[in-house]
Design an enzyme around this catalytic site. Structure first.
Site, PDB file in Angstrom:
ATOM      1  N   LYS A 134      28.072  36.909  31.913  1.00  0.00           N
ATOM      2  CA  LYS A 134      28.873  35.852  31.287  1.00  0.00           C
ATOM      3  C   LYS A 134      29.403  34.888  32.352  1.00  0.00           C
ATOM      4  O   LYS A 134      29.481  35.249  33.537  1.00  0.00           O
ATOM      5  CB  LYS A 134      30.030  36.475  30.488  1.00  0.00           C
ATOM      6  CG  LYS A 134      31.041  37.213  31.347  1.00  0.00           C
ATOM      7  CD  LYS A 134      32.010  38.024  30.480  1.00  0.00           C
ATOM      8  CE  LYS A 134      33.017  38.744  31.353  1.00  0.00           C
ATOM      9  NZ  LYS A 134      33.747  39.785  30.618  1.00  0.00           N
ATOM     10  N   ARG A 169      42.915  43.873  21.717  1.00  0.00           N
ATOM     11  CA  ARG A 169      42.489  42.486  21.891  1.00  0.00           C
ATOM     12  C   ARG A 169      41.530  42.162  20.748  1.00  0.00           C
ATOM     13  O   ARG A 169      41.828  41.362  19.893  1.00  0.00           O
ATOM     14  CB  ARG A 169      41.823  42.346  23.267  1.00  0.00           C
ATOM     15  CG  ARG A 169      41.580  40.928  23.682  1.00  0.00           C
ATOM     16  CD  ARG A 169      41.088  40.806  25.119  1.00  0.00           C
ATOM     17  NE  ARG A 169      39.793  41.445  25.343  1.00  0.00           N
ATOM     18  CZ  ARG A 169      39.074  41.310  26.459  1.00  0.00           C
ATOM     19  NH1 ARG A 169      39.524  40.555  27.452  1.00  0.00           N
ATOM     20  NH2 ARG A 169      37.905  41.916  26.603  1.00  0.00           N
ATOM     21  N   TYR A 185      46.630  14.775  51.715  1.00  0.00           N
ATOM     22  CA  TYR A 185      47.681  14.357  50.782  1.00  0.00           C
ATOM     23  C   TYR A 185      49.040  14.947  51.159  1.00  0.00           C
ATOM     24  O   TYR A 185      49.145  16.132  51.456  1.00  0.00           O
ATOM     25  CB  TYR A 185      47.342  14.805  49.347  1.00  0.00           C
ATOM     26  CG  TYR A 185      46.254  13.968  48.713  1.00  0.00           C
ATOM     27  CD1 TYR A 185      46.444  12.609  48.467  1.00  0.00           C
ATOM     28  CD2 TYR A 185      45.037  14.537  48.366  1.00  0.00           C
ATOM     29  CE1 TYR A 185      45.447  11.845  47.886  1.00  0.00           C
ATOM     30  CE2 TYR A 185      44.031  13.781  47.786  1.00  0.00           C
ATOM     31  CZ  TYR A 185      44.244  12.430  47.544  1.00  0.00           C
ATOM     32  OH  TYR A 185      43.257  11.680  46.975  1.00  0.00           O
ATOM     33  N   MET A 223      40.314  17.079  45.688  1.00  0.00           N
ATOM     34  CA  MET A 223      39.419  17.383  44.571  1.00  0.00           C
ATOM     35  C   MET A 223      38.025  17.768  45.060  1.00  0.00           C
ATOM     36  O   MET A 223      37.438  18.736  44.589  1.00  0.00           O
ATOM     37  CB  MET A 223      39.334  16.182  43.622  1.00  0.00           C
ATOM     38  CG  MET A 223      38.643  16.510  42.317  1.00  0.00           C
ATOM     39  SD  MET A 223      38.509  15.114  41.201  1.00  0.00           S
ATOM     40  CE  MET A 223      40.210  14.830  40.746  1.00  0.00           C
TER      41      MET A 223
HETATM   42  C1  LIG Z   1      33.623  41.103  31.291  1.00  0.00           C
HETATM   43  C2  LIG Z   1      33.386  42.326  30.515  1.00  0.00           C
HETATM   44  C3  LIG Z   1      32.814  43.466  31.123  1.00  0.00           C
HETATM   45  C4  LIG Z   1      32.559  43.567  32.603  1.00  0.00           C
HETATM   46  O1  LIG Z   1      33.747  43.901  33.277  1.00  0.00           O
HETATM   47  P1  LIG Z   1      33.755  44.195  34.845  1.00  0.00           P
HETATM   48  O2  LIG Z   1      35.134  44.649  35.110  1.00  0.00           O
HETATM   49  O3  LIG Z   1      33.441  42.887  35.509  1.00  0.00           O
HETATM   50  O4  LIG Z   1      32.706  45.208  35.102  1.00  0.00           O
HETATM   51  C5  LIG Z   1      32.496  44.544  30.297  1.00  0.00           C
HETATM   52  N1  LIG Z   1      32.762  44.520  28.973  1.00  0.00           N
HETATM   53  C6  LIG Z   1      33.323  43.444  28.366  1.00  0.00           C
HETATM   54  C7  LIG Z   1      33.628  43.496  26.912  1.00  0.00           C
HETATM   55  C8  LIG Z   1      33.680  42.332  29.114  1.00  0.00           C
HETATM   56  O5  LIG Z   1      34.260  41.281  28.521  1.00  0.00           O
END
Ligand SMILES: *Cc1c(COP(=O)(O)O)cnc(C)c1O
Length: 338
Positions: A33, A117, A247, A292
């Site tokens: 992701k 969550r 800056y 930036m």
């Molecule tokens: C991001 C995520 C992971 C991975 O977590 P890490 O701590 O980076 O290994 C696993 N499961 C879900 C649902 C996540 O959102």
């Protein structure tokens, strides 16, 4: 713009440790992701699949479609199907969501074992299966998520127990619909909490990238950081004693000092809070405010290593390596170094 350099050797080393820990490559799902935590999703997908990983996890469907060719299945964590794809499965995060899914989609039911969550409560399992079946969906997995696997406390144990207790019931119910389920709860830290892997799969992100940090009393696998961030020199000058750079002139030279600007700034993910209080792994000080698109360092090197472990940069701004990595600009050049 700066350059991100990636080490294949480190990535393979980390995969070796993970595969050994969980009992084989087949149990690994790489979490890609947010552009593979800033590393570049297709680069990491390609290399992981060459290694033998067959499963991946992302947040959005479009992220999944970008890498689906490398894997047998890609799990989408945070989006309902838009265009769909036979190799994608989708995490079901609530009962209400089921009605929004098109027929035939493969889903993995998220159970809230304590993080509060997303997901359904354990006692809603039967109701969820009935609704999933009535909607014409196919349930292929039951999953959960640890809220504190990286810290030493009882939390890991009770979440683990709730999940394990649910498994036989889920398998029994799934038989009624002809579904075969896979079970997974562990993120990186979770995968290293116990010497046996009781699930069909682990979802590893931060360990893959070599930046897992566990409580010092927990196991400390020797991962190697995969990513380093480099800046290319824009201009060099000698700052006279008493002159200030950037800056608001927050840094003042106490003696004549060679200073160069480099082509990375906060727009590229160099958190501005590190202004004037970060030193690179090679001992080069960051001077003044981060702009930036550039930042000044006490150096005249053509190419400057800014960090080779995101956790170290993160410490100087009071955050975690995850955030530094995930915020790295998608447009930065990315290349393998080995
Ligand atoms: C991001 C995520 C992971 C991975 O977590 P890490 O701590 O980076 O290994 C696993 N499961 C879900 C649902 C996540 O959102």
């Amino acid at each position: 713009m700066g350059t991100i350099k990636l080490s294949r050797e480190a990535l393979r080393h980390n995969l070796d440790i993970i595969a050994h820990q969980v009992g084989g490559k087949d149990k690994i799902a790489v979490v890609l992701k947010d552009n593979a935590y800033g590393h570049g999703a297709t680069l990491i997908a390609d290399e992981s699949s060459r290694y033998g990983v067959k499963q991946a996890v992302v947040r959005l469907e479009r992220e999944a479609l970008e890498i689906v060719e490398y894997f047998e299945n890609v799990l989408v964590l945070g989006e309902i199907p838009i265009q769909g794809h036979p190799k994608l499965s989708y995490a079901l995060n609530s009962l209400e969501e089921i009605a929004l899914y098109p027929k035939g989609v493969r889903v993995e039911l998220k159970i809230d074992t304590g993080m509060h969550r997303n997901g359904i409560t354990p006692d809603q399992l039967e109701e969820a299966f009935v609704k999933i079946a009535a909607q014409g969906l196919v349930c292929v997995g039951v999953m959960s998520h640890f809220r504190a696997a990286d810290t030493l406390s009882s939390e890991w144990y009770w979440q683990r127990r709730i999940f394990d207790t649910l498994k036989p019931k889920a398998l029994d119910l799934a038989k009624l619909y002809g579904w075969s389920l896979r079970f997974h709860i562990s993120n990186s830290a979770g995968a290293f909490r116990s010497s046996e892997c009781r699930d069909n799969m682990v979802r590893v992100g931060i360990a893959l990238y070599g930046c897992l940090q566990m409580d010092p009393t927990l196991p400390q696998p020797a991962f190697k950081s995969v990513l380093s961030l480099w800046g290319n020199r824009i201009a060099t000058r000698v700052l006279k004693a008493g002159q200030r750079v950037g800056y608001n002139g927050i840094y003042e030279a106490t003696c004549d000092e060679v200073i160069s600007t480099y082509d990375v700034g906060y727009a590229n993910g160099l958190d501005r809070l590190a202004s004037d209080r970060f030193t690179t792994p090679e001992g080069v000080a960051l001077r003044g405010r981060i702009s930036m698109d550039n930042a000044a360092f006490s150096s005249d090197k053509e190419e400057l290593l800014i960090f080779d472990n995101a956790n170290e940069y993160a410490r100087s701004v009071g955050t975690i390596g995850y955030e530094i990595l995930a915020c790295l600009d998608k447009d930065l050049k990315r290349e393998w170094i080995d």
